[in-house]
Design an enzyme around this catalytic site. Structure first.
Site, mmCIF file in Angstrom:
data_model
loop_
_atom_site.group_PDB
_atom_site.id
_atom_site.type_symbol
_atom_site.label_atom_id
_atom_site.label_comp_id
_atom_site.label_asym_id
_atom_site.label_seq_id
_atom_site.Cartn_x
_atom_site.Cartn_y
_atom_site.Cartn_z
ATOM 1 N N LYS A 95 0.875 -1.173 0.000
ATOM 2 C CA LYS A 95 0.000 0.000 0.000
ATOM 3 C C LYS A 95 0.912 1.223 0.000
ATOM 4 O O LYS A 95 1.432 1.629 1.037
ATOM 5 C CB LYS A 95 -0.924 -0.020 1.229
ATOM 6 C CG LYS A 95 -2.091 0.977 1.149
ATOM 7 C CD LYS A 95 -1.646 2.380 1.418
ATOM 8 C CE LYS A 95 -2.783 3.382 1.268
ATOM 9 N NZ LYS A 95 -2.273 4.778 1.431
ATOM 10 N N GLY A 105 6.380 5.395 8.517
ATOM 11 C CA GLY A 105 5.564 6.596 8.528
ATOM 12 C C GLY A 105 5.537 7.227 9.903
ATOM 13 O O GLY A 105 6.433 7.005 10.726
ATOM 14 N N GLY A 136 1.442 4.748 13.124
ATOM 15 C CA GLY A 136 1.995 3.496 13.639
ATOM 16 C C GLY A 136 1.264 3.002 14.873
ATOM 17 O O GLY A 136 1.032 1.792 15.038
ATOM 18 N N GLU A 154 9.031 1.463 11.284
ATOM 19 C CA GLU A 154 10.015 2.536 11.348
ATOM 20 C C GLU A 154 9.224 3.835 11.357
ATOM 21 O O GLU A 154 8.575 4.201 10.374
ATOM 22 C CB GLU A 154 10.950 2.479 10.146
ATOM 23 C CG GLU A 154 12.135 3.418 10.283
ATOM 24 C CD GLU A 154 12.230 4.402 9.146
ATOM 25 O OE1 GLU A 154 12.184 5.612 9.439
ATOM 26 O OE2 GLU A 154 12.348 3.967 7.991
ATOM 27 N N CYS A 206 13.336 10.885 8.286
ATOM 28 C CA CYS A 206 13.221 10.680 9.739
ATOM 29 C C CYS A 206 14.577 10.532 10.422
ATOM 30 O O CYS A 206 14.672 10.658 11.638
ATOM 31 C CB CYS A 206 12.353 9.465 10.022
ATOM 32 S SG CYS A 206 12.844 8.010 9.095
ATOM 33 N N GLU A 223 8.515 16.265 15.571
ATOM 34 C CA GLU A 223 9.071 16.065 14.237
ATOM 35 C C GLU A 223 8.413 17.024 13.249
ATOM 36 O O GLU A 223 7.200 16.987 13.046
ATOM 37 C CB GLU A 223 8.867 14.620 13.776
ATOM 38 C CG GLU A 223 9.549 14.311 12.454
ATOM 39 C CD GLU A 223 9.410 12.855 12.051
ATOM 40 O OE1 GLU A 223 10.385 12.296 11.525
ATOM 41 O OE2 GLU A 223 8.324 12.278 12.255
#
Length: 483
Positions: free
Chosen positions: A181, A234, A239, A256, A290, A388
């Site tokens: 996906k 993502g 997550g 991750e 990231c 972030e």
């Protein structure tokens, strides 16, 4: 392939039930193509196709699976220019990044898992001396690795080639089947990857690709009873939602997630090296990565010089059309994301940070650009330091001594990749061992592509890359017999 991309389900190219949506070039704001919007039923059909294909594929000889991955690597490498052009248009990546670090890395990852060494497959046999029910005797025990089953791979928008290749290649090498996906912003490249795998000889149902802007597409691909494992790259928030869904059926997870990497720069550091490393946050993918060292902790002895040199570095970078060979900084992925990054810069001002350079939009006629931005006079409690941003923004926080530097670095919800710069190698490694992060770069931002990759805390679950990816996409099975 046509401008209106079909889905790839069960070895067939299928028209989507939900029609198509526009994929936009973030540099020019022009249409790149039209991506398919899968329905829930089509997602579940892809998962069912992967389940049906799993048995035969898992029993295929590893050498045959490896040969298919090797052919796929060759096809991708042969079409490097074509595929990189599409990837650059979808993501806004510069030409060099699209060629070398998107498509080039993807080909290398397929090639790497086409040559799995025999020692990477089983766990060495072990013998114990305790017989059944505690009786004396010798029992033989062999631990082997088995494929997990059907893996849903949910991929990130910042690298639509290397990221899915890093999931699909080791999963297939271990005998799993996959449903990919892709991120809704740039799914067309992933369909090209599926085309290359189909041409390489992947049997029907082994690889499936379903895309869409609706959250229901991803949720169906995660929640399907045919799926045994989810591999996700993502945001931490997404997550956490995936983990909740997986928890209901005890599905395996490899995640991750977000990062807010600390770069701890001591006063004996090589500032030129530190500035060049930290400066990748401004330039590489416009900070949409990231692992970027976005949170700079500068010892007071070099704090002012470091800020000055980082500002000068940022000001030298050419921002503009990523198709021009001298462009270093391209756009961010969308107008919405540009607005988000800009809102953080404004928040930093309100929190008391000083915008040393950047903070506005470059004077360009089109595209979603953010000027490389440096924030100074920051403290570790500011949101621009703790959250972030995922853009070309660096925040600098001063510290006095080693203990304070370590404490500030660890005072975060994240723990993906941290960095240490020091002329004292013993101190650099001492500090690295005390940082709560899945990886630490010592005087470098480089990556070793065989080293384990993953995060502590809210930066993820599990490890992949190299042999660790083979472990991640497999289960350990014990076979015991009387000696």
């Amino acid at each position: 392939m046509t401008a209106r991309q079909p889905l790839f389900v069960g070895g067939s190219w299928v028209e989507p039930d939900g029609g198509h949506y526009e994929v936009t070039d973030p540099a020019s704001e022009e249409t790149v193509g039209w991506a398919p919007e899968a329905s829930r039923d089509q997602v579940l059909a892809a998962c069912a196709a992967a389940r049906e294909a799993f048995g035969p594929w898992s029993r295929t000889a590893p050498e045959e699976r490896a040969a298919i991955l090797g052919r796929a690597a060759g096809i991708i490498a042969a079409r490097l220019t074509e595929y990189a052009s599409l990837a650059g248009a979808e993501t806004g990546a510069t030409l060099g990044t699209a060629r070398a670090l998107q498509v080039g890395v993807a080909a290398a990852r397929f090639r790497r898992y086409a040559r799995v060494e025999p020692a990477e497959w089983p766990i060495p046999p072990q013998i114990n001396e305790a017989g059944p029910m505690g009786k004396a005797g010798v029992m033989g025990a062999l631990a082997v690795r088995q494929p997990v089953g059907v893996v849903t791979c949910v991929t990130s928008y910042n690298n639509p080639w290397a990221n899915p290749a890093g999931k699909v290649a080791p999963a297939l090498a271990m005998g799993n089947t996959v449903v990919v996906k892709p991120a809704p912003q740039d799914p067309l490249s992933v369909y090209r990857m599926a085309q290359a795998l189909e041409e390489a000889g992947v049997p029907p149902g082994v690889v499936n690709v379903v895309s869409g802007r609706s959250t229901g597409v991803g949720e169906a691909a995660v929640a399907s009873p045919d799926v045994d494992m989810v591999s996700f790259t993502g945001s931490t928030a997404v997550g956490q939602r995936i983990a909740e869904v997986c928890g209901r059926d005890m599905k395996r997870q490899l995640m991750e997630l977000g990062g807010k990497g600390a770069a701890v720069v001591f006063d004996d550091a090589d500032l030129r090296s530190a500035v060049a490393g930290i400066g990748t946050t401004f330039s590489f993918y416009s900070g949409q990565i990231c692992t970027a060292p976005t949170r700079v902790l500068a010892q007071r002895g070099i704090h002012d010089r470091l800020v000055e040199q980082l500002a000068a570095y940022a000001d030298r970078l050419k921002v503009g059309d990523p198709r021009e060979p001298d462009t270093v900084v391209g756009p961010v992925i969308s107008a919405a994301h540009r607005d988000r990054v800009e809102s953080y810069v404004e928040l930093g001002r309100k929190e008391g940070a000083v915008v040393v350079t950047g903070g506005g939009r470059p004077d360009l006629s089109a595209g979603f650009y953010v000027a490389p931005t440096l924030l100074a006079d920051c403290t570790n409690d500011m949101r621009v330091v703790r959250e972030e941003i995922f853009g070309p923004v660096v925040a600098v926080v001063p510290f006095d001594d080693e203990e304070e530097g370590i404490a500030l670095a660890n005072d975060t919800d994240y723990g993906l990749i941290d960095y240490v710069w020091s002329g004292d190698v013993a101190r650099a490694f001492r500090v690295a061992r005390r940082l709560r992060a899945g990886g630490v770069g010592v005087n470098t931002v480089g990556r070793n592509m065989e080293a384990p990759f993953g995060g502590f805390k809210k930066s993820g679950v599990g490890r992949d890359v190299g042999s660790y990816a083979l472990h991640a996409y497999s289960e350990v099975q014990a076979i015991v017999w009387p000696g």
